[in-house]
Design a protein around this motif. Structure first.
Motif, PDB file in Angstrom:
ATOM      1  N   ALA A 156      -2.898  19.035  -6.005  1.00  0.00           N
ATOM      2  CA  ALA A 156      -3.923  19.618  -6.488  1.00  0.00           C
ATOM      3  C   ALA A 156      -4.355  18.910  -7.876  1.00  0.00           C
ATOM      4  CB  ALA A 156      -3.792  21.348  -6.755  1.00  0.00           C
ATOM      5  N   ALA A 157      -3.259  18.781  -8.774  1.00  0.00           N
ATOM      6  CA  ALA A 157      -3.706  18.109  -9.905  1.00  0.00           C
ATOM      7  C   ALA A 157      -4.197  16.941  -9.991  1.00  0.00           C
ATOM      8  CB  ALA A 157      -2.487  18.230 -10.948  1.00  0.00           C
ATOM      9  N   PHE A 158      -3.629  16.079  -8.951  1.00  0.00           N
ATOM     10  CA  PHE A 158      -4.004  14.795  -8.544  1.00  0.00           C
ATOM     11  C   PHE A 158      -5.546  14.882  -8.121  1.00  0.00           C
ATOM     12  CE2 PHE A 158      -4.925  11.000  -5.748  1.00  0.00           C
ATOM     13  CZ  PHE A 158      -4.570  10.088  -6.898  1.00  0.00           C
ATOM     14  N   TYR A 159      -5.946  15.903  -7.477  1.00  0.00           N
ATOM     15  CA  TYR A 159      -7.292  15.759  -6.859  1.00  0.00           C
ATOM     16  C   TYR A 159      -8.268  16.054  -7.990  1.00  0.00           C
ATOM     17  CZ  TYR A 159      -6.349  14.237  -1.855  1.00  0.00           C
ATOM     18  OH  TYR A 159      -5.985  13.423  -0.966  1.00  0.00           O
ATOM     19  N   ARG A 160      -7.733  17.088  -8.888  1.00  0.00           N
ATOM     20  CA  ARG A 160      -8.542  17.320  -9.996  1.00  0.00           C
ATOM     21  C   ARG A 160      -8.881  16.136 -10.716  1.00  0.00           C
ATOM     22  NH1 ARG A 160      -5.368  21.825 -10.049  1.00  0.00           N
ATOM     23  NH2 ARG A 160      -3.800  21.044 -11.765  1.00  0.00           N
ATOM     24  N   MET A 161      -7.897  15.415 -11.060  1.00  0.00           N
ATOM     25  CA  MET A 161      -7.899  14.027 -11.803  1.00  0.00           C
ATOM     26  C   MET A 161      -8.834  12.983 -11.281  1.00  0.00           C
ATOM     27  SD  MET A 161      -5.024  11.879 -13.301  1.00  0.00           S
ATOM     28  CE  MET A 161      -4.274  11.100 -11.734  1.00  0.00           C
ATOM     29  N   ARG A 162      -8.825  13.007 -10.018  1.00  0.00           N
ATOM     30  CA  ARG A 162      -9.707  12.314  -9.258  1.00  0.00           C
ATOM     31  C   ARG A 162     -10.988  12.536  -9.244  1.00  0.00           C
ATOM     32  NH1 ARG A 162      -9.830  11.248  -2.728  1.00  0.00           N
ATOM     33  NH2 ARG A 162     -10.897   9.382  -2.654  1.00  0.00           N
ATOM     34  N   ALA A 163     -11.364  13.958  -9.177  1.00  0.00           N
ATOM     35  CA  ALA A 163     -12.650  14.380  -9.240  1.00  0.00           C
ATOM     36  C   ALA A 163     -13.325  13.995 -10.578  1.00  0.00           C
ATOM     37  CB  ALA A 163     -12.817  16.066  -8.920  1.00  0.00           C
ATOM     38  N   ARG A 164     -12.466  13.901 -11.642  1.00  0.00           N
ATOM     39  CA  ARG A 164     -13.180  13.484 -12.741  1.00  0.00           C
ATOM     40  C   ARG A 164     -13.212  11.840 -13.219  1.00  0.00           C
ATOM     41  NH1 ARG A 164      -8.856  17.672 -14.583  1.00  0.00           N
ATOM     42  NH2 ARG A 164      -9.816  19.642 -14.774  1.00  0.00           N
ATOM     43  N   GLY A 165     -12.789  11.128 -12.103  1.00  0.00           N
ATOM     44  CA  GLY A 165     -12.858   9.837 -12.195  1.00  0.00           C
ATOM     45  C   GLY A 165     -11.609   9.236 -12.759  1.00  0.00           C
ATOM     46  N   LYS A 189       0.988  -1.090  -0.135  1.00  0.00           N
ATOM     47  CA  LYS A 189       0.189   0.046  -0.005  1.00  0.00           C
ATOM     48  C   LYS A 189       0.863   1.106   0.064  1.00  0.00           C
ATOM     49  CE  LYS A 189      -3.648  -2.474   1.214  1.00  0.00           C
ATOM     50  NZ  LYS A 189      -3.057  -3.821   1.204  1.00  0.00           N
ATOM     51  N   LEU A 190       0.937   2.069  -1.056  1.00  0.00           N
ATOM     52  CA  LEU A 190       1.476   3.317  -0.979  1.00  0.00           C
ATOM     53  C   LEU A 190       0.704   4.667  -0.538  1.00  0.00           C
ATOM     54  CD1 LEU A 190       2.441   2.950  -4.880  1.00  0.00           C
ATOM     55  CD2 LEU A 190       3.866   2.385  -2.998  1.00  0.00           C
ATOM     56  N   LYS A 191       1.589   5.454   0.217  1.00  0.00           N
ATOM     57  CA  LYS A 191       1.059   6.706   0.557  1.00  0.00           C
ATOM     58  C   LYS A 191       0.880   7.537  -0.281  1.00  0.00           C
ATOM     59  CE  LYS A 191       3.351   6.421   5.309  1.00  0.00           C
ATOM     60  NZ  LYS A 191       4.229   7.120   6.128  1.00  0.00           N
ATOM     61  N   LEU A 192      -0.131   8.598  -0.399  1.00  0.00           N
ATOM     62  CA  LEU A 192      -0.462   9.508  -1.473  1.00  0.00           C
ATOM     63  C   LEU A 192       0.743  10.128  -1.906  1.00  0.00           C
ATOM     64  CD1 LEU A 192      -2.609  10.655  -3.253  1.00  0.00           C
ATOM     65  CD2 LEU A 192      -3.013  12.463  -1.593  1.00  0.00           C
ATOM     66  N   ALA A 193       1.772  10.426  -0.930  1.00  0.00           N
ATOM     67  CA  ALA A 193       2.543  11.229  -1.332  1.00  0.00           C
ATOM     68  C   ALA A 193       3.783  10.449  -2.332  1.00  0.00           C
ATOM     69  CB  ALA A 193       3.690  11.715   0.004  1.00  0.00           C
ATOM     70  N   GLU A 194       3.710   9.180  -1.824  1.00  0.00           N
ATOM     71  CA  GLU A 194       4.803   8.198  -2.895  1.00  0.00           C
ATOM     72  C   GLU A 194       4.040   8.069  -4.298  1.00  0.00           C
ATOM     73  OE1 GLU A 194       6.223   4.937   0.574  1.00  0.00           O
ATOM     74  OE2 GLU A 194       4.059   4.863  -0.100  1.00  0.00           O
ATOM     75  N   VAL A 195       2.672   8.129  -4.323  1.00  0.00           N
ATOM     76  CA  VAL A 195       2.023   8.000  -5.604  1.00  0.00           C
ATOM     77  C   VAL A 195       2.297   9.216  -6.329  1.00  0.00           C
ATOM     78  CG1 VAL A 195      -0.323   7.774  -6.625  1.00  0.00           C
ATOM     79  CG2 VAL A 195       0.055   6.356  -4.697  1.00  0.00           C
ATOM     80  N   LEU A 196       2.179  10.419  -5.682  1.00  0.00           N
ATOM     81  CA  LEU A 196       2.202  11.671  -6.402  1.00  0.00           C
ATOM     82  C   LEU A 196       3.624  11.815  -6.780  1.00  0.00           C
ATOM     83  CD1 LEU A 196       0.584  14.023  -3.957  1.00  0.00           C
ATOM     84  CD2 LEU A 196      -0.356  13.307  -6.173  1.00  0.00           C
ATOM     85  N   LYS A 197       4.613  11.299  -6.092  1.00  0.00           N
ATOM     86  CA  LYS A 197       6.123  11.365  -6.473  1.00  0.00           C
ATOM     87  C   LYS A 197       6.494  10.507  -7.663  1.00  0.00           C
ATOM     88  CE  LYS A 197      10.803  10.590  -4.921  1.00  0.00           C
ATOM     89  NZ  LYS A 197      11.760  10.239  -3.778  1.00  0.00           N
ATOM     90  N   GLU A 198       5.590   9.114  -7.878  1.00  0.00           N
ATOM     91  CA  GLU A 198       5.812   8.324  -8.841  1.00  0.00           C
ATOM     92  C   GLU A 198       5.363   8.777 -10.069  1.00  0.00           C
ATOM     93  OE1 GLU A 198       4.748   3.587 -10.092  1.00  0.00           O
ATOM     94  OE2 GLU A 198       5.099   4.151  -8.082  1.00  0.00           O
ATOM     95  N   ILE A 199       4.111   9.262 -10.201  1.00  0.00           N
ATOM     96  CA  ILE A 199       3.267   9.720 -11.284  1.00  0.00           C
ATOM     97  C   ILE A 199       3.855  11.560 -11.552  1.00  0.00           C
ATOM     98  CG2 ILE A 199       1.555   8.294 -11.099  1.00  0.00           C
ATOM     99  CD1 ILE A 199      -0.212  10.664 -10.193  1.00  0.00           C
ATOM    100  N   GLU A 200       4.757  11.855 -10.732  1.00  0.00           N
ATOM    101  CA  GLU A 200       5.203  13.205 -11.081  1.00  0.00           C
ATOM    102  C   GLU A 200       4.036  14.330 -10.991  1.00  0.00           C
ATOM    103  OE1 GLU A 200       7.884  12.829 -14.145  1.00  0.00           O
ATOM    104  OE2 GLU A 200       9.452  11.764 -13.154  1.00  0.00           O
ATOM    105  N   MET A 201       3.271  14.138 -10.264  1.00  0.00           N
ATOM    106  CA  MET A 201       1.995  15.074 -10.220  1.00  0.00           C
ATOM    107  C   MET A 201       1.824  16.049  -8.918  1.00  0.00           C
ATOM    108  SD  MET A 201      -2.105  14.008 -11.322  1.00  0.00           S
ATOM    109  CE  MET A 201      -1.313  13.800 -12.844  1.00  0.00           C
ATOM    110  N   SER A 202       1.384  17.022  -8.810  1.00  0.00           N
ATOM    111  CA  SER A 202       1.123  17.819  -7.682  1.00  0.00           C
ATOM    112  C   SER A 202      -0.368  17.363  -7.257  1.00  0.00           C
ATOM    113  CB  SER A 202       0.958  19.313  -7.984  1.00  0.00           C
ATOM    114  OG  SER A 202      -0.262  19.661  -8.573  1.00  0.00           O
TER     115      SER A 202
END
Length: 61
Positions: free
Chosen positions: A21-30, A6-19
């Motif tokens: 805020a951008a991640f949560y926008r993408m999440r809101a769009r499904g 299980k990865l922490k959100l910070a680890e996911v953000l680092k791997e996909i190289e995304m902020s």
């Protein structure tokens, strides 16, 4: 055997190289990888779900 890591959100953000805020926008769009919300409010992502998300977004050469 499927990975149960299980990865922490910070680890996911680092791997996909995304902020965040951008991640949560993408999440809101499904369009974000599947996440798990723990009872304490923290977010985790299964390694297998992140790998599946990567595979879904590969571009065929």
């Amino acid at each position: 055997m499927a990975s149960t890591e299980k990865l922490k959100l910070a680890e996911v953000l680092k791997e996909i190289e995304m902020s965040r805020a951008a991640f949560y926008r993408m999440r809101a769009r499904g369009r974000a990888p599947k996440l798990i919300k723990l009872p304490n409010g923290q977010i985790r992502c299964r390694r297998s779900d992140l790998d599946a998300w990567w595979a879904k977004h590969e571009i065929a050469a």
